[in-house]
Scaffold this motif. Sequence first.
Motif, mmCIF file in Angstrom:
data_model
loop_
_atom_site.group_PDB
_atom_site.id
_atom_site.type_symbol
_atom_site.label_atom_id
_atom_site.label_comp_id
_atom_site.label_asym_id
_atom_site.label_seq_id
_atom_site.Cartn_x
_atom_site.Cartn_y
_atom_site.Cartn_z
ATOM 1 N N ARG A 246 39.783 40.118 42.499
ATOM 2 C CA ARG A 246 38.370 39.837 42.218
ATOM 3 C C ARG A 246 38.191 38.454 41.603
ATOM 4 N NH1 ARG A 246 33.473 42.085 42.057
ATOM 5 N NH2 ARG A 246 34.217 44.081 42.813
ATOM 6 N N TRP A 247 39.125 38.018 40.763
ATOM 7 C CA TRP A 247 38.986 36.693 40.157
ATOM 8 C C TRP A 247 39.072 35.575 41.201
ATOM 9 C CZ3 TRP A 247 43.206 34.012 41.504
ATOM 10 C CH2 TRP A 247 44.426 34.672 41.633
ATOM 11 N N LEU A 248 39.654 35.874 42.368
ATOM 12 C CA LEU A 248 39.772 34.886 43.427
ATOM 13 C C LEU A 248 38.458 34.703 44.186
ATOM 14 C CD1 LEU A 248 41.800 33.067 45.080
ATOM 15 C CD2 LEU A 248 42.118 35.045 46.565
ATOM 16 N N VAL A 249 37.644 35.760 44.254
ATOM 17 C CA VAL A 249 36.463 35.719 45.135
ATOM 18 C C VAL A 249 35.174 36.100 44.431
ATOM 19 C CG1 VAL A 249 37.853 36.177 47.196
ATOM 20 C CG2 VAL A 249 36.891 38.102 45.902
ATOM 21 N N ASP A 250 35.182 36.279 43.128
ATOM 22 C CA ASP A 250 33.994 36.773 42.436
ATOM 23 C C ASP A 250 32.773 35.888 42.667
ATOM 24 O OD1 ASP A 250 33.040 38.892 40.569
ATOM 25 O OD2 ASP A 250 32.524 37.143 39.342
ATOM 26 N N ASP A 251 32.956 34.574 42.650
ATOM 27 C CA ASP A 251 31.819 33.678 42.870
ATOM 28 C C ASP A 251 31.309 33.774 44.303
ATOM 29 O OD1 ASP A 251 34.275 32.547 43.712
ATOM 30 O OD2 ASP A 251 33.431 30.534 43.693
ATOM 31 N N LEU A 252 32.206 34.007 45.254
ATOM 32 C CA LEU A 252 31.808 34.127 46.651
ATOM 33 C C LEU A 252 31.066 35.437 46.907
ATOM 34 C CD1 LEU A 252 35.114 32.880 48.302
ATOM 35 C CD2 LEU A 252 33.063 31.542 47.776
ATOM 36 N N LEU A 253 31.421 36.486 46.173
ATOM 37 C CA LEU A 253 30.694 37.741 46.267
ATOM 38 C C LEU A 253 29.304 37.596 45.663
ATOM 39 C CD1 LEU A 253 33.562 40.163 45.193
ATOM 40 C CD2 LEU A 253 32.540 40.049 47.473
ATOM 41 N N ALA A 254 29.229 36.852 44.549
ATOM 42 C CA ALA A 254 27.948 36.698 43.852
ATOM 43 C C ALA A 254 26.920 35.958 44.707
ATOM 44 C CB ALA A 254 28.165 35.968 42.527
ATOM 45 N N ASP A 255 27.365 34.975 45.485
ATOM 46 C CA ASP A 255 26.397 34.219 46.286
ATOM 47 C C ASP A 255 26.316 34.692 47.737
ATOM 48 O OD1 ASP A 255 28.586 33.108 47.607
ATOM 49 O OD2 ASP A 255 28.493 31.207 46.533
ATOM 50 N N GLY A 256 26.979 35.813 48.046
ATOM 51 C CA GLY A 256 26.829 36.426 49.353
ATOM 52 C C GLY A 256 27.683 35.846 50.456
ATOM 53 N N ARG A 257 28.578 34.922 50.131
ATOM 54 C CA ARG A 257 29.433 34.364 51.180
ATOM 55 C C ARG A 257 30.526 35.336 51.601
ATOM 56 N NH1 ARG A 257 31.311 28.568 49.256
ATOM 57 N NH2 ARG A 257 30.902 29.415 47.165
ATOM 58 N N LEU A 258 30.826 36.300 50.754
ATOM 59 C CA LEU A 258 31.731 37.394 51.105
ATOM 60 C C LEU A 258 31.073 38.714 50.741
ATOM 61 C CD1 LEU A 258 35.253 36.124 49.927
ATOM 62 C CD2 LEU A 258 34.280 36.044 52.231
ATOM 63 N N ILE A 259 31.488 39.785 51.430
ATOM 64 C CA ILE A 259 30.928 41.117 51.223
ATOM 65 C C ILE A 259 32.079 42.101 51.022
ATOM 66 C CG2 ILE A 259 29.621 42.988 52.312
ATOM 67 C CD1 ILE A 259 28.085 40.880 53.870
ATOM 68 N N PRO A 260 31.964 43.015 50.055
ATOM 69 C CA PRO A 260 33.002 44.042 49.893
ATOM 70 C C PRO A 260 33.047 44.967 51.099
ATOM 71 C CG PRO A 260 31.579 43.915 47.965
ATOM 72 C CD PRO A 260 30.910 43.120 49.037
ATOM 73 N N ILE A 261 34.251 45.379 51.469
ATOM 74 C CA ILE A 261 34.479 46.297 52.582
ATOM 75 C C ILE A 261 35.024 47.617 52.029
ATOM 76 C CG2 ILE A 261 35.689 46.611 54.774
ATOM 77 C CD1 ILE A 261 33.681 44.312 54.721
#
Length: 304
Positions: A246-261
């Motif tokens: 999560r620490w690797l992608v938390d900012d990308l999840l916050a701005d919608g560039r990545l989505i949890p699967i």
Amino acid sequence: MDKSDITLERMRTFVRVAERGSLSAVARELGLGQSTVTRHLRELEEALGVPLISRTTRRVTMTDEGNRYYANSVQILRLVEQAGDEARGTRGASAGTIRVSCTAAFGVLHATRLIFAFQEKYPDIGVDLSLTDERIDLVREGIDIALRLGPLTDSSLKLRALGQSQRLLVAAPDYLARRGTPVIPRDLSDHEGIRMSNVAGSDMLELHGNTGERHMVPFHGRLRVDHGLAAREALVAGRGIAPAHRWLVDDLLADGRLIPILPDYFLPAVPLSMLIVPERAGIARVRLLVDYLAERIGDIAGLE
């Protein structure tokens, strides 16, 4: 030459040669010519009257006398540094250099910021930061502290648990628009996986359901990388699905560039630990950084 020629400088040179096994490497590390390193060793051996190191064109090995002298020298040098710290009082804690090794992606994204803040608080402490995912020999490389992800087995080092790094499956919206969104674990077999080539068993994912069931899912794909930041870029570029800290992608999840699967399933967490070389643990500036990191690292997203 007599025993007065057994100087701390020569002793330090000998200790680093014993640990690194290379005169040229120690010369580079200490900023000396290799001839100076050779001279320090020769003068120390002459003062002691015994050979400490056996040299050939390819390798440096310790004699029995050298092994015994190394163990005592490490203790002496540690006591000398601690005595200096105590003599200088609080000022002793805030000067000198600390050598830190850190898992690469975590270091770039998070550890560097913590070190910047630490140096703002202690401006006279230097930090030599090495970023690598390889399991290096900390003593041999002259490292004081290491931050490492994953299980650790080296019982000769002091270990301080920092928490569990939470992981999740993620992908970019455009990838999911093209390929569809997995609903159950076995759906992953129809998708492109982004795998870590330096992680054992990356061709199989272990997923746990909310009711406790365990799923072992084959995980394949055309892209393998050996660095977390490369996996992060591949995810953003829509190259596939990947398990990510999560620490690797938390900012990308916050701005919608990545989505949890597969949000109803979770991946086992990975321990994050701090390793401390025992001979360096008593040094005041090392203790300061150890305590600072242990206190602040829990504020990072995804570490519990």
